[in-house]
Write a protein that holds these residues in place. Sequence first.
Motif, PDB file in Angstrom:
ATOM      1  N   VAL A  61       9.787  -4.706 -10.883  1.00 39.03           N
ATOM      2  CA  VAL A  61       8.509  -4.181 -10.025  1.00 39.03           C
ATOM      3  C   VAL A  61       8.373  -2.808 -10.345  1.00 39.03           C
ATOM      4  O   VAL A  61       9.292  -1.886 -10.170  1.00 39.03           O
ATOM      5  N   PHE A  62       7.087  -2.542 -10.985  1.00 40.63           N
ATOM      6  CA  PHE A  62       6.876  -1.028 -11.009  1.00 40.63           C
ATOM      7  C   PHE A  62       6.034  -0.421 -10.174  1.00 40.63           C
ATOM      8  O   PHE A  62       4.933  -1.047  -9.609  1.00 40.63           O
ATOM      9  N   GLY A  63       6.241   0.726  -9.450  1.00 38.21           N
ATOM     10  CA  GLY A  63       5.397   1.432  -8.277  1.00 38.21           C
ATOM     11  C   GLY A  63       5.319   2.996  -8.610  1.00 38.21           C
ATOM     12  O   GLY A  63       5.550   3.371  -9.668  1.00 38.21           O
ATOM     13  N   SER A  64       4.580   3.535  -7.436  1.00 36.91           N
ATOM     14  CA  SER A  64       4.145   4.820  -7.546  1.00 36.91           C
ATOM     15  C   SER A  64       5.150   5.818  -7.950  1.00 36.91           C
ATOM     16  O   SER A  64       5.114   6.934  -8.257  1.00 36.91           O
ATOM     17  N   LYS A  65       6.526   5.317  -7.336  1.00 36.05           N
ATOM     18  CA  LYS A  65       7.737   6.127  -7.108  1.00 36.05           C
ATOM     19  C   LYS A  65       8.751   6.052  -8.245  1.00 36.05           C
ATOM     20  O   LYS A  65       9.696   6.431  -8.187  1.00 36.05           O
ATOM     21  N   GLY A  66       8.498   4.916  -9.007  1.00 34.00           N
ATOM     22  CA  GLY A  66       9.717   4.202  -9.878  1.00 34.00           C
ATOM     23  C   GLY A  66       9.552   2.717  -9.947  1.00 34.00           C
ATOM     24  O   GLY A  66       8.573   2.314  -9.693  1.00 34.00           O
ATOM     25  N   ALA A  67      10.663   2.272 -10.564  1.00 31.95           N
ATOM     26  CA  ALA A  67      10.639   0.697 -10.711  1.00 31.95           C
ATOM     27  C   ALA A  67      12.111   0.439 -10.251  1.00 31.95           C
ATOM     28  O   ALA A  67      12.950   1.053 -10.265  1.00 31.95           O
ATOM     29  N   ALA A  68      12.124  -1.193 -10.104  1.00 35.82           N
ATOM     30  CA  ALA A  68      13.237  -1.652  -9.924  1.00 35.82           C
ATOM     31  C   ALA A  68      13.307  -2.906 -10.502  1.00 35.82           C
ATOM     32  O   ALA A  68      12.333  -3.744 -10.742  1.00 35.82           O
ATOM     33  N   ARG A  69      14.325  -3.165 -11.208  1.00 31.18           N
ATOM     34  CA  ARG A  69      14.449  -4.314 -12.256  1.00 31.18           C
ATOM     35  C   ARG A  69      15.841  -5.145 -11.945  1.00 31.18           C
ATOM     36  O   ARG A  69      17.021  -4.734 -11.679  1.00 31.18           O
ATOM     37  N   ALA A  70      15.670  -6.526 -11.871  1.00 33.13           N
ATOM     38  CA  ALA A  70      16.890  -7.457 -11.874  1.00 33.13           C
ATOM     39  C   ALA A  70      16.899  -8.125 -13.400  1.00 33.13           C
ATOM     40  O   ALA A  70      15.997  -8.919 -13.688  1.00 33.13           O
ATOM     41  N   ASP A  71      18.186  -8.062 -13.771  1.00 32.36           N
ATOM     42  CA  ASP A  71      18.338  -8.842 -15.231  1.00 32.36           C
ATOM     43  C   ASP A  71      19.061  -9.970 -15.007  1.00 32.36           C
ATOM     44  O   ASP A  71      19.221 -10.371 -14.022  1.00 32.36           O
ATOM     45  N   ASN A  72      19.270 -10.454 -16.103  1.00 30.65           N
ATOM     46  CA  ASN A  72      19.942 -11.983 -16.254  1.00 30.65           C
ATOM     47  C   ASN A  72      21.220 -12.071 -15.662  1.00 30.65           C
ATOM     48  O   ASN A  72      22.268 -10.934 -15.771  1.00 30.65           O
ATOM     49  N   ASN A  73      21.982 -12.743 -15.029  1.00 32.74           N
ATOM     50  CA  ASN A  73      23.495 -12.914 -14.647  1.00 32.74           C
ATOM     51  C   ASN A  73      24.028 -13.516 -15.884  1.00 32.74           C
ATOM     52  O   ASN A  73      23.712 -14.321 -16.604  1.00 32.74           O
ATOM     53  N   ARG A  74      25.186 -12.968 -16.335  1.00 28.96           N
ATOM     54  CA  ARG A  74      25.988 -13.284 -17.262  1.00 28.96           C
ATOM     55  C   ARG A  74      27.332 -13.651 -16.770  1.00 28.96           C
ATOM     56  O   ARG A  74      27.879 -13.308 -15.831  1.00 28.96           O
ATOM     57  N   PRO A  75      28.194 -14.521 -17.714  1.00 32.30           N
ATOM     58  CA  PRO A  75      29.376 -14.801 -17.436  1.00 32.30           C
ATOM     59  C   PRO A  75      30.428 -13.595 -17.034  1.00 32.30           C
ATOM     60  O   PRO A  75      31.237 -13.440 -16.179  1.00 32.30           O
ATOM     61  N   THR A  76      30.314 -12.561 -17.761  1.00 31.09           N
ATOM     62  CA  THR A  76      30.873 -11.272 -17.486  1.00 31.09           C
ATOM     63  C   THR A  76      29.781  -9.887 -17.820  1.00 31.09           C
ATOM     64  O   THR A  76      28.666 -10.359 -18.564  1.00 31.09           O
ATOM     65  N   ASN A  77      30.103  -8.814 -17.427  1.00 29.46           N
ATOM     66  CA  ASN A  77      29.260  -7.691 -17.721  1.00 29.46           C
ATOM     67  C   ASN A  77      29.688  -6.945 -18.637  1.00 29.46           C
ATOM     68  O   ASN A  77      29.340  -5.803 -19.219  1.00 29.46           O
ATOM     69  N   VAL A  78      30.799  -7.484 -19.631  1.00 29.22           N
ATOM     70  CA  VAL A  78      31.524  -6.645 -20.605  1.00 29.22           C
ATOM     71  C   VAL A  78      30.327  -6.476 -21.874  1.00 29.22           C
ATOM     72  O   VAL A  78      29.889  -7.633 -22.227  1.00 29.22           O
ATOM     73  N   GLU A  79      30.319  -5.306 -22.498  1.00 27.81           N
ATOM     74  CA  GLU A  79      29.468  -5.085 -23.838  1.00 27.81           C
ATOM     75  C   GLU A  79      30.576  -4.503 -24.654  1.00 27.81           C
ATOM     76  O   GLU A  79      31.321  -3.640 -24.329  1.00 27.81           O
ATOM     77  N   VAL A  80      30.465  -5.166 -25.982  1.00 23.67           N
ATOM     78  CA  VAL A  80      31.329  -4.736 -26.979  1.00 23.67           C
ATOM     79  C   VAL A  80      30.635  -3.937 -28.024  1.00 23.67           C
ATOM     80  O   VAL A  80      29.650  -4.661 -28.669  1.00 23.67           O
ATOM     81  N   SER A  81      30.851  -2.824 -28.234  1.00 25.93           N
ATOM     82  CA  SER A  81      30.348  -2.011 -29.433  1.00 25.93           C
ATOM     83  C   SER A  81      31.184  -1.644 -30.583  1.00 25.93           C
ATOM     84  O   SER A  81      32.289  -1.154 -30.256  1.00 25.93           O
ATOM     85  N   THR A  82      30.820  -2.005 -31.798  1.00 28.94           N
ATOM     86  CA  THR A  82      31.636  -1.747 -32.909  1.00 28.94           C
ATOM     87  C   THR A  82      30.340  -1.212 -34.052  1.00 28.94           C
ATOM     88  O   THR A  82      29.330  -0.968 -33.850  1.00 28.94           O
ATOM     89  N   ALA A  83      31.001  -0.647 -35.108  1.00 26.44           N
ATOM     90  CA  ALA A  83      29.996  -0.559 -36.065  1.00 26.44           C
ATOM     91  C   ALA A  83      29.105  -1.344 -36.532  1.00 26.44           C
ATOM     92  O   ALA A  83      27.939  -1.151 -37.067  1.00 26.44           O
ATOM     93  N   GLU A  84      29.419  -2.713 -36.542  1.00 23.70           N
ATOM     94  CA  GLU A  84      28.857  -3.835 -36.788  1.00 23.70           C
ATOM     95  C   GLU A  84      27.622  -4.282 -35.957  1.00 23.70           C
ATOM     96  O   GLU A  84      26.617  -4.624 -36.287  1.00 23.70           O
ATOM     97  N   HIS A  85      28.027  -4.239 -34.627  1.00 25.57           N
ATOM     98  CA  HIS A  85      27.152  -4.872 -33.886  1.00 25.57           C
ATOM     99  C   HIS A  85      27.404  -4.355 -32.285  1.00 25.57           C
ATOM    100  O   HIS A  85      28.480  -3.727 -31.922  1.00 25.57           O
ATOM    101  N   VAL A  86      26.419  -4.445 -31.204  1.00 31.86           N
ATOM    102  CA  VAL A  86      26.690  -4.440 -30.026  1.00 31.86           C
ATOM    103  C   VAL A  86      26.545  -5.850 -29.427  1.00 31.86           C
ATOM    104  O   VAL A  86      25.619  -6.505 -29.466  1.00 31.86           O
ATOM    105  N   LEU A  87      27.568  -6.316 -28.734  1.00 34.19           N
ATOM    106  CA  LEU A  87      27.678  -7.629 -28.042  1.00 34.19           C
ATOM    107  C   LEU A  87      27.875  -7.685 -26.676  1.00 34.19           C
ATOM    108  O   LEU A  87      28.527  -6.960 -26.027  1.00 34.19           O
ATOM    109  N   LYS A  88      27.160  -8.686 -26.086  1.00 33.68           N
ATOM    110  CA  LYS A  88      27.400  -8.986 -24.557  1.00 33.68           C
ATOM    111  C   LYS A  88      27.372 -10.705 -24.314  1.00 33.68           C
ATOM    112  O   LYS A  88      26.504 -11.168 -25.124  1.00 33.68           O
ATOM    113  N   ASP A  89      27.556 -11.007 -23.409  1.00 34.28           N
ATOM    114  CA  ASP A  89      27.461 -12.462 -22.962  1.00 34.28           C
ATOM    115  C   ASP A  89      25.914 -12.914 -23.079  1.00 34.28           C
ATOM    116  O   ASP A  89      25.415 -12.301 -22.388  1.00 34.28           O
ATOM    117  N   LYS A  90      25.997 -14.201 -23.478  1.00 38.90           N
ATOM    118  CA  LYS A  90      24.386 -14.717 -23.179  1.00 38.90           C
ATOM    119  C   LYS A  90      24.268 -14.854 -21.712  1.00 38.90           C
ATOM    120  O   LYS A  90      25.224 -15.106 -20.721  1.00 38.90           O
TER     121      LYS A  90
END
Length: 340
Positions: free
Chosen positions: A243-272
């Motif tokens: 929802v976008f409004g006059s004072k800002g926005a609020a967003r709900a993203d997908n639920n995933r098995p974990t919220n871990v994000e792995v960043s390397t030189a090759e890629h940035v990965l997180k759970d589907k």
Amino acid sequence: MALTVGVIGAGRIGKLHVDNLRLIPQVRVKSVSDVVINHLDSWAKEKQVEVLTSDYRDILNDPEIDAVFICSPTNTHATIIKEAAVAGKHIFCEKPVSFTVEETKEALEVVEKTQVKLQVGFNRRFDPNFRKIRELVQNGTIGEPHILRITSRDPEPPSIDYIKSSGGLFMDMMIHDFDMARYIMGSEVVEVSAYGAVLVDPAIGEAGDIDTAVVTLKFANGALGVIDNSRQAVYGYDQRLEVFGSKGAARADNNRPTNVEVSTAEHVLKDKPLYFFLERYTQAYIHEVAEFVKAILHNEPVICSGFDGLQAQRIAEAAKKSLETGVPVKLEEVNPAAAI
């Protein structure tokens, strides 16, 4: 205080409700009915269900039963609602109430006359993420809401047999998002424009439905909404809302098995995203059942009423009409809301 319940329909969702009802100490699940009952003996014993029957009227005629859960096919909902209301049972009914606005109105009129409680199974209202966004909209954190965006995509399409009896994408799938739009924005939808295509499976088109859709909404408060649906997202169950409004926005993203994000030189990965709707909305299903029981035991209003079910159906019918005609459709042109 205690509540004795009967469940009508022992498919996937009926069994889920039995499991969730058994989590509530005040609830006794006495009876379950299904047209095919023979294979359920061991399941019923495991779940401590006392009575199995092939006739749902046995549940309605049982004076010990206080409330019923209607989890049977949609074309039976309205009839069972009316019979259950006359029998004095409180009612939880899976969505939609029926396939037509007229039939839903008839059922709600009986509910109104008998003064039983009716809750419609739009489980997403009870999701903690979406509830938080509603709270942010209601308390003014993001100001006046201007734009709502809902993405709702299934990981794979249902069977063609299901498609043929589902009532169509708008009535079967996007109806959840129509309810969510009203719930989040706190305003009625007044106009609908719909676009649809068959991009996932030609057999869905041959069955008379679409598998991909974009719908735009105009709300009574002046805000705008966009909903997109697909029957197949190959990466998982895609459920996002902003929802976008006059004072800002609020967003709900997908639920995933974990919220871990792995960043390397090759890629940035997180759970589907979680793949199955029962995984994604586990807590929502538990909360909606608990809230229904609470409404009965404490004589409080239900969170998702029959009127809410009616309004979602009216939007679905407007979307279908817009798709067929290629022009925007005002809800008042489809079927005026009943004063229920």
